[in-house]
Design a protein around this motif. Structure first.
Motif, PDB file in Angstrom:
ATOM      1  N   THR B  56       0.847  -1.193   0.000  1.00 42.83           N
ATOM      2  CA  THR B  56       0.000   0.000   0.000  1.00 42.83           C
ATOM      3  C   THR B  56       0.884   1.244   0.000  1.00 42.83           C
ATOM      4  N   THR B  57       1.933   1.223   0.790  1.00 42.05           N
ATOM      5  CA  THR B  57       2.856   2.358   0.838  1.00 42.05           C
ATOM      6  C   THR B  57       3.594   2.502  -0.495  1.00 42.05           C
ATOM      7  N   ALA B  60       1.289   4.036  -2.927  1.00 44.07           N
ATOM      8  CA  ALA B  60       1.101   5.474  -2.653  1.00 44.07           C
ATOM      9  C   ALA B  60       2.338   6.267  -3.092  1.00 44.07           C
ATOM     10  N   THR B  63       2.202   6.726  -6.831  1.00 44.93           N
ATOM     11  CA  THR B  63       1.275   7.818  -7.142  1.00 44.93           C
ATOM     12  C   THR B  63       1.956   9.179  -6.937  1.00 44.93           C
ATOM     13  N   ALA B 224      -1.083   4.992   4.719  1.00 39.60           N
ATOM     14  CA  ALA B 224      -0.823   4.834   3.286  1.00 39.60           C
ATOM     15  C   ALA B 224      -2.099   4.573   2.500  1.00 39.60           C
ATOM     16  N   GLY B 227      -3.338   7.759   1.667  1.00 36.67           N
ATOM     17  CA  GLY B 227      -2.337   8.665   1.107  1.00 36.67           C
ATOM     18  C   GLY B 227      -1.794   9.677   2.115  1.00 36.67           C
ATOM     19  N   ILE B 230       2.283  10.597   2.946  1.00 37.59           N
ATOM     20  CA  ILE B 230       3.127  10.115   1.845  1.00 37.59           C
ATOM     21  C   ILE B 230       4.024  11.240   1.314  1.00 37.59           C
TER      22      ILE B 230
END
Lengths: 309, 309
Positions: B56-57, B60, B63, B224, B227, B230
């Protein structure tokens, strides 16, 4: 010194094993002199989880082999073994009886890594004891990680010990236990649940398909602390050794072992040359060229291979 | 194909990484052509225990870097990573957004062994992504066994992720965590106990004596999945990279990395030669001589070293 070790002089044997452990430059000459006197000892591995009674069993085996007039060597790789000084006082006292026996040579070996893997020196140390006239060399290793597999590769006969009340005992051990064991010992047979362990093992060994003439691991119940079942364990090991010799498996195992030994020494030599190279500016120069994009790492590696070979 | 990979053609990149993984004979030529285009990507390791939110991190971070106009590569060595198809549906859906982005290249790499060690191909795969024009290469590894140490050796900047409620979290991780981490992420910062983890980490990082100018790991709290935090994580990584460049540490790390890479390839070459030798009667003959006591294992090993070199 080699001559003195061959007569069983314990200090000479100790010196030779230290040469092996310290990777001494004299090692080559020593091994060259020793090798023609090797090949007569039976190498017996004793392995199992902590707490099953490996050292007590090993000690009882020493007593049994001594009673039969055999000279015995013990290599203890288990860091918690009483042979290596890491045990309860009671155990240590029990070992004392062998300490004054000139025909028993006991040596603790440094383990490789915290999982107790055999150090590369262990096969060479076994070779020294073999040349020193030991009829039997017992190699005790704690059965976690890779060490059972390693001791099975090193020994002619591997005894895997279990005991009741070790949690999920047989189940947990299942993974590789059938491959590495030649003889099962179920120690602490006077404790609750010992018959369970024996039954589980029987079921396990029966599940494996075998050709006629294949070896099926015998299961021996022992109470090593009282010496019970030890004669039966010795007998099971003896039967395995007869089978090894008659089936041609002894020769196959020993050849595989020596091949492994040769490769390990060769790889060690090359690793040392790498290590020497570490301090070398040459590797730095190669790395610099790769960083600058002037040389690819494969071409650089080729130069390193040329340099060490 | 190298030219096409350099323009970012994902199929060409995939082909090149497959060449690396399969240890293809064309590899040498490919690497020779690639190497002059490498050195501009930042390699960022993302590691931590299972369940802390590595994927997930990582997603992110992708992104965030994409929003900054950067081309991003992801090498996922974690066998349970959603990038490698081993995750919950929700996570996989979240990754989808990157799947159609031509400026994101995602590749799962086979782990070496069940503890998730990096395969030897991982540094070479990172090199391919670097040459293919990725500004950032994220390398996600599960933080058990040796893999944190390995990813730290490979990356410029290593993010170690923790999360509250992971049992004895910081304590358990303590052993090597300070050595391998450049930036700490405390994910799931909205969960109970997150402030505890942050406090423990702060205490830990303060305990280490540092010279002026040394790097002190920043601790960034994140959620995360939403978001949150991040941008701060990206900023912390950026600060580390500025420090790396200014302190000369970047050059030191990259040189050490390339040295390791060269040695690993060289050792691999020698091991292959050993493997070739395995089928060789020569090793059998040597073993036979040792068994007969006509040759010692060190002399035999010397012959093997000569044979492979």
């Amino acid at each position: 010194m080699v001559e003195r070790a061959r007569t069983g002089d314990p200090r000479a044997v100790a010196r030779l094993i230290s040469l092996v452990e310290n990777h001494s430059p004299q090692l080559r000459a020593v091994m060259a002199a020793l090798v023609r006197h090797t090949g007569s000892a039976s190498l017996i591995g004793v392995t199992g989880s902590p707490g099953v009674g490996k050292s007590t069993t090993t000690s009882a085996l020493v007593t049994a082999y001594r009673a039969a007039g055999k000279r015995v060597g013990v290599l203890a790789v288990d860091p918690s073994s009483p042979f290596t000084g890491g045990a309860l006082l009671g155990d240590r006292v029990r070992m004392q009886e062998h300490a004054t026996d000139r025909d028993v040579y006991i040596r603790s070996m440094a383990a490789r890594g915290h999982l107790g893997g055999l150090s590369a020196a262990t096969p060479q140390a076994a070779r020294v004891l073999d040349a020193a006239g030991c009829d039997v060399v017992l190699i005790e290793t704690v059965g976690v990680g890779q060490s059972e597999v390693e001791v099975a590769a090193l020994a002619d006969t591997t005894i895997v010990l279990l005991a009741p009340g070790m949690g999920d005992g047989v189940q947990a051990a299942k993974a590789g236990i059938l491959e590495v064991s030649d003889v099962f010992g179920v120690n602490k047979a006077d404790h609750d649940g010992a018959d369970h362990v024996v039954r589980d093992l029987k079921a396990m060994t029966r599940m494996v398909e075998r050709d006629p003439g294949d070896w099926r691991q015998p299961i021996v119940a022992t109470v090593a602390s009282r010496g019970e079942g030890i004669d039966e364990l010795v007998e099971a090991v003896h039967k395995h050794q007869v089978w090894l010799a008659e089936s041609g498996e002894l020769e196959r195992r020993r050849r595989a072992r020596v091949r492994g030994e040769i490769e390990a020494i060769a790889l060690g030599t090359l690793r040392e040359r790498f290590a020497d190279l570490h301090g070398d500016e040459r590797l730095d120069e190669l790395a610099e060229k790769v960083l600058l994009g002037r040389l690819d790492p494969y071409a650089a590696a080729e130069e390193v291979v040329d340099a060490v070979s």
